[in-house]
Design a protein around this motif. Structure first.
Motif, PDB file in Angstrom:
ATOM      1  N   UNK A 250     -11.054  -6.776 -13.202  1.00 12.66           N
ATOM      2  CA  UNK A 250     -10.850  -6.851 -11.752  1.00 12.66           C
ATOM      3  C   UNK A 250      -9.406  -6.487 -11.444  1.00 12.66           C
ATOM      4  N   UNK A 251      -9.224  -5.600 -10.466  1.00 16.11           N
ATOM      5  CA  UNK A 251      -7.898  -5.279  -9.947  1.00 16.11           C
ATOM      6  C   UNK A 251      -7.864  -5.779  -8.510  1.00 16.11           C
ATOM      7  N   UNK A 252      -6.939  -6.696  -8.250  1.00 13.49           N
ATOM      8  CA  UNK A 252      -6.837  -7.284  -6.913  1.00 13.49           C
ATOM      9  C   UNK A 252      -5.376  -7.614  -6.643  1.00 13.49           C
ATOM     10  N   UNK A 253      -4.896  -7.259  -5.463  1.00 12.61           N
ATOM     11  CA  UNK A 253      -3.521  -7.541  -5.032  1.00 12.61           C
ATOM     12  C   UNK A 253      -2.483  -6.981  -6.003  1.00 12.61           C
ATOM     13  N   UNK A 254      -2.751  -5.817  -6.570  1.00 14.84           N
ATOM     14  CA  UNK A 254      -1.802  -5.177  -7.465  1.00 14.84           C
ATOM     15  C   UNK A 254      -1.739  -5.765  -8.859  1.00 14.84           C
TER      16      UNK A 254
END
Length: 143
Positions: free
Chosen positions: A88-92
């Motif tokens: 997961x990629x979230x908020x950098x």
């Protein structure tokens, strides 16, 4: 006599307030302009860093299979001969939230966001690394 005292008191009150000149307003305006320029440059620089070419490379058994930008939120399931991981990629930041490996150490690793940081799942021979243009930050300096 009383009018004379009132007149003097009013003059003294008028002298209590400083008199501003054009140069004072010019100096204040210059300070505000410089402060605004610093603020804009600082925040513009931060905006550039979030899109500064940072991306996540996913490798399985040493072969690059996927590259994802770090500034775009997404979720990918990585399936290979060794097993399955959910990235997961979230908020950098990137992290592995799910894996079918026996120890699940990759799930408990902290999220990565700086160049050179990695997530590793040994049973699945998976390496997730942040790469890009930005130089890696220093954690500490020793002599």
């Amino acid at each position: 006599m009383n009018d004379h005292k009132t007149n003097i008191t009013q003059r003294n009150r008028a002298n209590d307030f400083p008199k501003y000149k054009k140069a004072d307003f010019f100096l204040l305006a210059m300070i505000l302009i410089i402060a605004a320029a610093i603020f804009i440059l600082y925040h513009h620089d931060d905006a550039g860093k979030s899109d500064g070419g940072l991306h996540v490379e996913v490798r399985v058994a040493g072969k690059r299979i996927l590259s994802l930008p770090l500034h775009t939120d997404c979720e990918k399931e990585i399936v290979n001969d060794f097993g399955t991981n959910r990235l997961v990629i979230r908020d950098g930041k990137a992290r592995i939230i799910e894996a079918d490996c026996p120890d699940k150490l990759c799930v408990y690793q902290k999220a990565i966001a700086r160049p050179g940081e990695t997530l590793i799942c040994l049973p699945h021979q998976l390496v997730v690394e942040v790469v890009g243009d930005a130089p890696p930050d220093l954690d500490s300096i020793s002599n």
